[in-house]
Design a protein around this motif. Sequence first.
Motif, short mmCIF file in Angstrom:
data_model
loop_
_atom_site.label_atom_id
_atom_site.label_comp_id
_atom_site.label_asym_id
_atom_site.label_seq_id
_atom_site.Cartn_x
_atom_site.Cartn_y
_atom_site.Cartn_z
N MET D 112 -12.01 4.43 2.84
CA MET D 112 -11.37 4.08 4.10
C MET D 112 -12.18 3.04 4.86
SD MET D 112 -10.00 6.60 7.03
CE MET D 112 -8.27 6.67 6.65
N ASP D 113 -13.48 3.18 4.86
CA ASP D 113 -14.32 2.17 5.49
C ASP D 113 -14.03 0.80 4.90
OD1 ASP D 113 -15.52 3.96 7.12
OD2 ASP D 113 -17.34 4.20 5.90
N TYR D 114 -14.01 0.79 3.57
CA TYR D 114 -13.78 -0.50 2.89
C TYR D 114 -12.41 -1.05 3.27
CZ TYR D 114 -13.64 -4.12 -0.65
OH TYR D 114 -13.56 -5.33 -1.28
N VAL D 115 -11.42 -0.19 3.25
CA VAL D 115 -10.07 -0.64 3.54
C VAL D 115 -9.99 -1.19 4.96
CG1 VAL D 115 -7.72 0.14 3.95
CG2 VAL D 115 -8.92 0.82 1.88
N GLN D 116 -10.68 -0.51 5.89
CA GLN D 116 -10.61 -0.99 7.26
C GLN D 116 -11.42 -2.27 7.45
OE1 GLN D 116 -11.64 2.50 9.60
NE2 GLN D 116 -9.45 2.91 9.92
N ALA D 117 -12.51 -2.39 6.70
CA ALA D 117 -13.33 -3.59 6.82
C ALA D 117 -12.67 -4.77 6.11
CB ALA D 117 -14.72 -3.35 6.25
N ASN D 118 -11.89 -4.46 5.07
CA ASN D 118 -11.25 -5.53 4.29
C ASN D 118 -9.76 -5.22 4.15
OD1 ASN D 118 -13.97 -6.73 3.10
ND2 ASN D 118 -14.01 -4.50 2.84
N PRO D 119 -9.04 -5.38 5.24
CA PRO D 119 -7.64 -4.91 5.23
C PRO D 119 -6.82 -5.59 4.14
CG PRO D 119 -8.33 -5.63 7.42
CD PRO D 119 -9.39 -6.07 6.46
N GLY D 120 -6.15 -4.79 3.36
CA GLY D 120 -5.23 -5.33 2.37
C GLY D 120 -5.85 -5.68 1.03
N VAL D 121 -7.17 -5.78 1.00
CA VAL D 121 -7.80 -6.25 -0.23
C VAL D 121 -7.55 -5.30 -1.39
CG1 VAL D 121 -9.99 -6.72 -1.38
CG2 VAL D 121 -9.57 -7.58 0.93
N LEU D 122 -7.81 -4.04 -1.17
CA LEU D 122 -7.63 -3.06 -2.23
C LEU D 122 -6.18 -3.01 -2.68
CD1 LEU D 122 -9.87 -1.58 -3.47
CD2 LEU D 122 -9.42 0.39 -2.04
N LYS D 123 -5.31 -3.06 -1.70
CA LYS D 123 -3.88 -3.02 -2.01
C LYS D 123 -3.49 -4.22 -2.87
CE LYS D 123 0.56 -2.74 0.41
NZ LYS D 123 1.19 -2.80 1.75
N ALA D 124 -3.95 -5.38 -2.48
CA ALA D 124 -3.61 -6.60 -3.22
C ALA D 124 -4.15 -6.53 -4.64
CB ALA D 124 -4.15 -7.83 -2.51
N ALA D 125 -5.40 -6.11 -4.75
CA ALA D 125 -6.01 -6.04 -6.07
C ALA D 125 -5.23 -5.08 -6.96
CB ALA D 125 -7.46 -5.59 -5.96
N TRP D 126 -4.87 -3.98 -6.39
CA TRP D 126 -4.13 -2.97 -7.13
C TRP D 126 -2.74 -3.47 -7.55
CZ3 TRP D 126 -4.98 1.81 -9.17
CH2 TRP D 126 -3.85 2.53 -9.53
N ALA D 127 -2.02 -3.99 -6.57
CA ALA D 127 -0.65 -4.43 -6.85
C ALA D 127 -0.65 -5.55 -7.88
CB ALA D 127 0.03 -4.90 -5.56
N GLY D 128 -1.50 -6.54 -7.66
CA GLY D 128 -1.54 -7.66 -8.58
C GLY D 128 -1.92 -7.23 -9.99
N HIS D 129 -2.79 -6.29 -10.05
CA HIS D 129 -3.24 -5.82 -11.34
C HIS D 129 -2.08 -5.29 -12.17
CE1 HIS D 129 -5.35 -3.44 -14.34
NE2 HIS D 129 -6.35 -4.27 -14.15
N GLN D 130 -1.19 -4.64 -11.50
CA GLN D 130 -0.02 -4.10 -12.20
C GLN D 130 0.82 -5.23 -12.77
OE1 GLN D 130 -0.52 -0.44 -11.73
NE2 GLN D 130 1.34 -0.26 -10.50
N LEU D 131 0.97 -6.30 -11.98
CA LEU D 131 1.74 -7.44 -12.45
C LEU D 131 1.11 -8.00 -13.72
CD1 LEU D 131 2.67 -9.46 -9.26
CD2 LEU D 131 4.02 -7.86 -10.58
N MET D 132 -0.18 -8.25 -13.64
CA MET D 132 -0.89 -8.80 -14.80
C MET D 132 -0.56 -8.03 -16.06
SD MET D 132 -3.02 -11.27 -13.72
CE MET D 132 -1.37 -11.74 -13.22
N ALA D 133 -0.62 -6.75 -15.95
CA ALA D 133 -0.39 -5.90 -17.10
C ALA D 133 0.96 -6.20 -17.74
CB ALA D 133 -0.47 -4.43 -16.70
N ARG D 134 1.97 -6.40 -16.93
CA ARG D 134 3.28 -6.62 -17.51
C ARG D 134 3.41 -8.01 -18.10
NH1 ARG D 134 5.82 -6.63 -13.85
NH2 ARG D 134 6.70 -4.66 -13.14
N GLU D 135 2.82 -8.97 -17.42
CA GLU D 135 3.00 -10.35 -17.85
C GLU D 135 2.30 -10.68 -19.16
OE1 GLU D 135 1.89 -12.98 -14.80
OE2 GLU D 135 3.68 -12.60 -13.60
N ASP D 136 1.28 -9.97 -19.44
CA ASP D 136 0.48 -10.32 -20.61
C ASP D 136 0.25 -9.08 -21.47
OD1 ASP D 136 -1.00 -11.68 -22.36
OD2 ASP D 136 -2.77 -11.89 -21.10
N PRO D 137 1.33 -8.62 -22.09
CA PRO D 137 1.27 -7.29 -22.73
C PRO D 137 0.28 -7.24 -23.89
CG PRO D 137 3.50 -8.24 -22.73
CD PRO D 137 2.54 -9.33 -22.38
N GLN D 138 0.05 -8.39 -24.53
CA GLN D 138 -0.85 -8.36 -25.68
C GLN D 138 -2.25 -8.85 -25.33
OE1 GLN D 138 0.65 -10.75 -24.73
NE2 GLN D 138 0.11 -12.68 -25.67
#
Lengths: 221, 221, 221, 221
Positions: D112-138
Amino acid sequence: MLIRMATKSKTVLEESTLARQHKRKAESRQRLLAAARQLFVERGYHDTRPQDISRLAGVGHGTFYLYFSDKKACFQAFVALTQAEVDALIRVRLAACKTNEERVYGALETSMDYVQANPGVLKAAWAGHQLMAREDPQGAPTPSISDEWAAGWAKVILNGQKAGMIWQDYDPEIIGYAVLVVTSVVSYGALRKGAEREHFLTNLTKFILRALRAPKASTPS
Amino acid sequence: MLIRMATKSKTVLEESTLARQHKRKAESRQRLLAAARQLFVERGYHDTRPQDISRLAGVGHGTFYLYFSDKKACFQAFVALTQAEVDALIRVRLAACKTNEERVYGALETSMDYVQANPGVLKAAWAGHQLMAREDPQGAPTPSISDEWAAGWAKVILNGQKAGMIWQDYDPEIIGYAVLVVTSVVSYGALRKGAEREHFLTNLTKFILRALRAPKASTPS
Amino acid sequence: MLIRMATKSKTVLEESTLARQHKRKAESRQRLLAAARQLFVERGYHDTRPQDISRLAGVGHGTFYLYFSDKKACFQAFVALTQAEVDALIRVRLAACKTNEERVYGALETSMDYVQANPGVLKAAWAGHQLMAREDPQGAPTPSISDEWAAGWAKVILNGQKAGMIWQDYDPEIIGYAVLVVTSVVSYGALRKGAEREHFLTNLTKFILRALRAPKASTPS
Amino acid sequence: MLIRMATKSKTVLEESTLARQHKRKAESRQRLLAAARQLFVERGYHDTRPQDISRLAGVGHGTFYLYFSDKKACFQAFVALTQAEVDALIRVRLAACKTNEERVYGALETSMDYVQANPGVLKAAWAGHQLMAREDPQGAPTPSISDEWAAGWAKVILNGQKAGMIWQDYDPEIIGYAVLVVTSVVSYGALRKGAEREHFLTNLTKFILRALRAPKASTPS
DNA sequence: AATGAATGAGCCTTCATTCAT
DNA sequence: TATGAATGAAGGCTCATTCAT
């Protein structure tokens, strides 16, 4: 009855719409290819952009990619078209030839006619084709324009040998290639120094015929 | 004392430094050219970047531009070098020739030797040269490699005509070009189908000589 | 007579045409949505083009824009559809539940059934929804799928608290969200490592129930 | 002496030059990564262009590609950085924990400290990571941020089970994932409805602890 | 003289959307 | 209503060249 008419007219309408679309589609491809030919000839492969081709053809940028998957594909279509054109002309001309003299002269004259009517086209197609080969070493090894033509000459030479008209010690493949290369001089050197067409043609024809002709007729004396 | 020492040592230092620098300078250029040749041959003009040449030469990216104003200038240096090499070889060989047979065979063999010793180099220089010509239509019309060689053949032919050894009805310029083109076959087709060197050479030599040689009938008078 | 016939037949025609049109219209939309679902799931939002959806649906490209103003609108329709489907299933299932155990287990099982029957759909809807939110910050703040479901759990929890079944010190909204998130694990992790459905479900159900259930000690008074 | 000094100073100069270049290089990468983080968070992966990152970092377009082979590579660097940051923070915090209560609370608070100090960062990293997985299956199946953390929780749970502190009937992997997901709520929901940090934290901690804790202590009474 | 980080114009290509039929 | 050819803005990326050191 009315219904049938309506139905029919609708069908007719649809057909004409489809027909018009098909026509439009075909036209676009034609115009793109014509523009591509012009630019590839004027500027060469690398200095011609798909955008330039589209603009010259009077269509949108993206339209280009409706007809060619690629810039490369467009170029290959241009090469294939050129090859087909010259090939058809030569084929027609050679069909009426009976002697090798006629064949050689006919092939040279036909090529020269094409080169003069379409300045630079053959040269561009040839030069660009070489580039393609290097850039895509594992791609479908596009059969070279020249390879087929050289093979054609090889066959002519072989027949000449059987008939005792051509030196027996020639390797048809190698000499076929040599003849092709000499005929190709017309596409490079035709307009140099204002050499006149007739003069040029006669010289090259003699050159080839003298190189080929076996000294049969002259032996018996 | 200290000053003199310093002065002297400085002078010495400068001299040796300068010498080393000159040497280094010459070396760098050599290495860049060698790298350029390798890459232009392997990848062609457009797919070779100055950066690649520098890296292969083992110098910094920026060093490239100390020796060549341009990528194009580098390529032209490569072409000039190649041309000079082949030219020198042929010149040496022809100096010892007395008959046209020897000249033709000698020229062909020398070219073929060069092509086999430096696979692809002549082809790359030739192909790239064509590109240059188109890209810079108003720039100094770089004298084509081939033009000079064709002129050489034209002179050989003219001499042959004067001596009654070569058909009188040939235009030396045109036929000179034809001969050149046939000899150039070695740079393209040499290794095709594993055709043996000897076989290849013999065929082409015969082809050219038979095309040139005037019949004995025309000699007397 | 002819007129009446014509008129009548025309009316008939119109009616049947209209009917067919309506049917066709509905069909087209259905097919587009089905195709959209498949592609959004398989490729994700950004890698699915309207053209792909149209082609898969078997209609013309332009038809897409008769039913959806936008690619985004199409995606939102897909999300809404998915949400409605799952919602309906869960609603039916929960209606028959009497205890919280049943509710939790039922919701989890229903979600898992849906996820297994429609692999990837929930995940795609969820992931894409997040994208939408960021891309259009001022647009109608599309009510999140999850927000409604979290609110549903919050209500369940509040009722449980009133009945003394659930810890009194929980904030229903926060814990509702937590429960939702745990249930959502099924859409991500269901098929990982071949964990068997039963095993998976039992674990998660226990986890949630133990987290929620108030100790009997707190019941009396 | 003088010479040595000169030599030495030259060496020193070279060294400092190299050092400065290295420093400059490192700085550019830092600035690019910082800019990338900001934009990926603000706009998401697809709406952030390499150009934007470069401009914000104050470097040229091409510089981007000196440090990242790809837009994708840049994003993955961002994800890795974020993951490393949070991981380090949590690791430090957990090192000082003795009980599971402390661990759960510590992990939640740190996140929570991290999230409050860096708003949105964790969310972005997480969300984008999911995209990557789909785009480059191999492509190299980038180890998910979450997978490692879930594994960490699984270990904690296993230890708890051995010590009799955690329900024996849990599958550590599944429940590890569940715990992770609940803790991840902080990165999504933290600022919703202005829920106060303390309130939020306490609720989630209780939720997890009650779900985990075996009723050992309460049995003996 | 030598370096290599930095630059940015320009290239090829994609795709959401329109429009004539 | 339905079609699909046409569009062109915008994206990712390359590479010949410059410049501070």
